[in-house]
Design a protein around this motif. Structure first.
Motif, mmCIF file in Angstrom:
data_model
loop_
_atom_site.group_PDB
_atom_site.id
_atom_site.type_symbol
_atom_site.label_atom_id
_atom_site.label_comp_id
_atom_site.label_asym_id
_atom_site.label_seq_id
_atom_site.Cartn_x
_atom_site.Cartn_y
_atom_site.Cartn_z
ATOM 1 N N ASP A 190 -0.679 -11.600 -17.531
ATOM 2 C CA ASP A 190 0.239 -11.850 -16.424
ATOM 3 C C ASP A 190 -0.245 -11.014 -15.244
ATOM 4 N N VAL A 191 -0.414 -11.665 -14.098
ATOM 5 C CA VAL A 191 -0.956 -10.991 -12.916
ATOM 6 C C VAL A 191 0.059 -11.041 -11.777
ATOM 7 N N VAL A 192 0.395 -9.876 -11.263
ATOM 8 C CA VAL A 192 1.255 -9.753 -10.083
ATOM 9 C C VAL A 192 0.396 -9.214 -8.949
ATOM 10 N N SER A 193 0.445 -9.875 -7.782
ATOM 11 C CA SER A 193 -0.407 -9.449 -6.676
ATOM 12 C C SER A 193 0.384 -9.381 -5.377
ATOM 13 N N LEU A 194 0.011 -8.423 -4.523
ATOM 14 C CA LEU A 194 0.605 -8.248 -3.204
ATOM 15 C C LEU A 194 -0.517 -8.006 -2.199
ATOM 16 N N SER A 195 -0.364 -8.529 -0.994
ATOM 17 C CA SER A 195 -1.364 -8.278 0.035
ATOM 18 C C SER A 195 -0.726 -8.371 1.408
ATOM 19 N N THR A 196 -1.340 -7.714 2.370
ATOM 20 C CA THR A 196 -0.906 -7.804 3.758
ATOM 21 C C THR A 196 -2.124 -7.817 4.652
ATOM 22 N N THR A 197 -2.059 -8.596 5.731
ATOM 23 C CA THR A 197 -3.183 -8.705 6.662
ATOM 24 C C THR A 197 -2.690 -8.548 8.085
ATOM 25 N N TRP A 198 -3.343 -7.655 8.814
ATOM 26 C CA TRP A 198 -3.094 -7.504 10.245
ATOM 27 C C TRP A 198 -4.253 -8.138 10.990
ATOM 28 N N GLY A 199 -3.961 -9.085 11.861
ATOM 29 C CA GLY A 199 -4.995 -9.735 12.650
ATOM 30 C C GLY A 199 -4.781 -9.480 14.126
ATOM 31 N N HIS A 200 -5.876 -9.268 14.836
ATOM 32 C CA HIS A 200 -5.763 -8.965 16.267
ATOM 33 C C HIS A 200 -6.918 -9.607 17.017
ATOM 34 N N ARG A 201 -6.600 -10.236 18.144
ATOM 35 C CA ARG A 201 -7.625 -10.799 19.027
ATOM 36 C C ARG A 201 -7.667 -9.980 20.309
ATOM 37 N N PHE A 202 -8.816 -9.408 20.587
ATOM 38 C CA PHE A 202 -8.964 -8.553 21.755
ATOM 39 C C PHE A 202 -9.080 -9.387 23.035
ATOM 40 N N GLU A 203 -8.898 -8.716 24.176
ATOM 41 C CA GLU A 203 -8.880 -9.422 25.452
ATOM 42 C C GLU A 203 -10.181 -10.166 25.703
ATOM 43 N N GLN A 204 -11.305 -9.593 25.285
ATOM 44 C CA GLN A 204 -12.587 -10.229 25.556
ATOM 45 C C GLN A 204 -12.913 -11.345 24.572
ATOM 46 N N GLY A 205 -12.033 -11.577 23.575
ATOM 47 C CA GLY A 205 -12.221 -12.698 22.657
ATOM 48 C C GLY A 205 -12.632 -12.332 21.256
ATOM 49 N N SER A 206 -13.054 -11.096 21.027
ATOM 50 C CA SER A 206 -13.385 -10.670 19.669
ATOM 51 C C SER A 206 -12.121 -10.623 18.817
ATOM 52 N N ALA A 207 -12.309 -10.701 17.499
ATOM 53 C CA ALA A 207 -11.156 -10.705 16.588
ATOM 54 C C ALA A 207 -11.426 -9.802 15.401
ATOM 55 N N MET A 208 -10.357 -9.197 14.893
ATOM 56 C CA MET A 208 -10.459 -8.309 13.732
ATOM 57 C C MET A 208 -9.303 -8.590 12.788
ATOM 58 N N TRP A 209 -9.598 -8.511 11.484
ATOM 59 C CA TRP A 209 -8.583 -8.660 10.453
ATOM 60 C C TRP A 209 -8.735 -7.515 9.453
ATOM 61 N N ILE A 210 -7.628 -6.869 9.126
ATOM 62 C CA ILE A 210 -7.624 -5.796 8.121
ATOM 63 C C ILE A 210 -6.661 -6.204 7.015
ATOM 64 N N THR A 211 -7.162 -6.306 5.797
ATOM 65 C CA THR A 211 -6.363 -6.734 4.649
ATOM 66 C C THR A 211 -6.317 -5.636 3.604
ATOM 67 N N GLY A 212 -5.132 -5.350 3.124
ATOM 68 C CA GLY A 212 -4.957 -4.455 1.989
ATOM 69 C C GLY A 212 -4.293 -5.217 0.854
ATOM 70 N N TYR A 213 -4.707 -4.956 -0.370
ATOM 71 C CA TYR A 213 -4.158 -5.707 -1.495
ATOM 72 C C TYR A 213 -4.061 -4.826 -2.740
ATOM 73 N N VAL A 214 -3.153 -5.212 -3.611
ATOM 74 C CA VAL A 214 -2.949 -4.527 -4.871
ATOM 75 C C VAL A 214 -2.522 -5.556 -5.908
ATOM 76 N N SER A 215 -2.944 -5.375 -7.136
ATOM 77 C CA SER A 215 -2.530 -6.286 -8.204
ATOM 78 C C SER A 215 -2.420 -5.517 -9.506
ATOM 79 N N ASP A 216 -1.570 -6.040 -10.382
ATOM 80 C CA ASP A 216 -1.392 -5.465 -11.719
ATOM 81 C C ASP A 216 -1.578 -6.584 -12.736
ATOM 82 N N THR A 217 -2.503 -6.378 -13.668
ATOM 83 C CA THR A 217 -2.787 -7.350 -14.716
ATOM 84 C C THR A 217 -2.335 -6.785 -16.046
#
Length: 434
Positions: free
Chosen positions: A302-329
């Motif tokens: 049985d697998v329980v998983s959680l994750s969150t992602t912050w996404g940001h687009r900068f003024e000049q058009g570049s983009a960044m995504w930061i994801t954190g995750y955890v799971s228990d098997t």
């Protein structure tokens, strides 16, 4: 008195045909186009005008036939573009959106300039939105130094004594071939919820290098083949203010390894995405999955998983995504029961690195802590670092698909030497540009 007859040349007849179409006199235009075609059945302009006239008159099969004939007799990109667009319009009106999308990809491929290409892409998006069915295809080829996720060492220490690791448990080099497809169908809405049913299939096949065959002569590339079939039912709801989205999905599936059934699974997922500023978003995801192992019931989990992602687009058009995750098997098997914690940072620069080639960078860290130690071993903890750089060659776009090249590297350090793993790979694939 003798009656006067007005004669027009062929070019004037073609022009008059298109004028009649523009004025909505579709039957007259079709009759004139057929008259022109009596002298030359391969007249591209007359065939195109006939297709437009038949489409305007609501005779879609005839319009499709004429548009395809116009395409076959097209010599220039402008002629091919026009024929493709008319064929797509007739197919869409005839209730054949998937075929219409193919012809719009063809139109984009032969567009005489960027403006017409943008129009074809826009029309493709419109047809795709109105089409309840969607097909996504995936393909990649990936030379790798470690296709079997094997150990980088040839020995392991047990109770202070060294033991040799068999060749098939060591890293084997070769090539991975990945094929996949997803068929999705949009169901009727249920209140505020958009419903979608989908089926996906993915397959990985391998070929071993000569060095790998020499190291492990008893194994075959088919021993590592992996296939997975999954069916999913999903629901999405957008907030009234448009600043948030909630998603739910249920999935069932089965996978195979080495030609034998490995796992049957079922799971439920819930997600939430919200705006977090003018150019930022936050996404949350939670999942629960039950896995029934077919090779050994002890390995079911049985697998329980959680994750969150912050996404940001900068003024000049570049983009960044930061994801954190955890799971228990949770599992009765000491080789399966574990907790996983990790994070991934992705970055896409605004400017191409050269020509119209885009770059995407990724850096990740993951730690896996197994609940119980196996006999004679320390409790296993794996720490893994990954990095990748992907280039998308948009200037080599063909039919709306651009080639991609991903260079990736990973290193796993484990408290159990056998699971110290290193892998360097190059993945070549295709990505849709619209």
């Amino acid at each position: 008195m003798a009656s006067a007859q007005t004669q027009i040349n062929l070019d004037e007849a073609r022009a008059l045909t298109f004028q009649l179409v523009a004025e909505g006199q579709y039957d007259s235009a079709a009759a004139l186009a057929r008259t022109i075609l009596q002298s030359d059945p391969n007249d591209q302009a007359a065939l195109l005008a006939l297709a437009q006239a038949e489409h305007g008159a609501g005779r879609m099969p005839a319009a499709i036939k004429a548009a395809k004939a116009a395409w076959r007799n097209s010599d220039t990109d402008a002629e091919k573009y026009a024929s493709s667009v008319v064929a797509a319009q007739a197919l869409s009106s005839d209730g054949k959106p998937l075929r219409a999308q193919f012809w719009l990809r063809r139109a984009a491929q032969h567009a005489p300039n960027d403006l017409f290409k943008a129009r074809a892409k826009r029309d493709f998006g419109y047809v795709q939105q109105t089409n309840p069915m969607r097909i996504d295809l995936r393909f990649s080829v990936a030379p790798s130094s470690n296709i079997n996720n094997g150990s980088k060492s040839d020995t392991i220490e047990i109770a202070g004594l060294p033991f040799a690791i068999s060749g098939d448990a060591q890293a084997l080099s070769g090539i991975e071939y990945n094929l996949g497809a997803t068929l999705s169908y949009r169901l009727p809405r249920a209140g505020d919820w958009n419903l979608m049913a989908s089926t996906s299939f993915d397959a990985k096949f391998y070929s071993l290098s000569s060095d790998a065959k020499a190291l492990a002569p008893s194994v075959s590339s088919s021993d590592y083949a992996f296939e997975e079939l999954e069916a999913r039912l999903g629901a999405r709801r957008v907030d009234e203010d448009g600043n948030g989205l909630t998603s739910l999905s249920f999935k069932v599936g089965q996978n195979w390894y080495g030609g034998n059934t490995l796992t049957r699974f079922a799971g439920f997922d819930v997600g939430r995405r919200v705006r977090a500023g003018e150019r930022s978003t936050l996404a949350f995801h939670a999942g629960l999955e039950r896995q029934w192992r077919q090779d050994s019931k002890l390995r079911s989990a049985d697998v329980v998983s959680l994750s969150t992602t912050w996404g940001h687009r900068f003024e000049q058009g570049s983009a960044m995504w930061i994801t954190g995750y955890v799971s228990d098997t949770a599992s009765d098997s000491a080789a399966i029961a574990q907790e996983t914690l990790g994070a991934v940072v992705r970055y896409a620069p605004a400017k191409p690195v050269f020509a119209d080639t885009r770059l995407e960078l990724s850096l990740g860290y993951q730690t896996r802590s197994f609940d119980r130690a196996l006999p004679l071993f320390d409790r296993r903890v794996d720490n893994r670092v990954t990095a990748s750089a992907t280039m998308i060659f948009n200037d080599l776009d063909y039919f709306g698909f651009a080639p991609t090249a991903e260079l990736s590297a990973s290193k796993t350090s484990s408290t159990v030497d056998q699971y110290d793993i290193e892998d360097l790979g190059l993945k070549l694939g295709l990505r849709s540009t619209f």
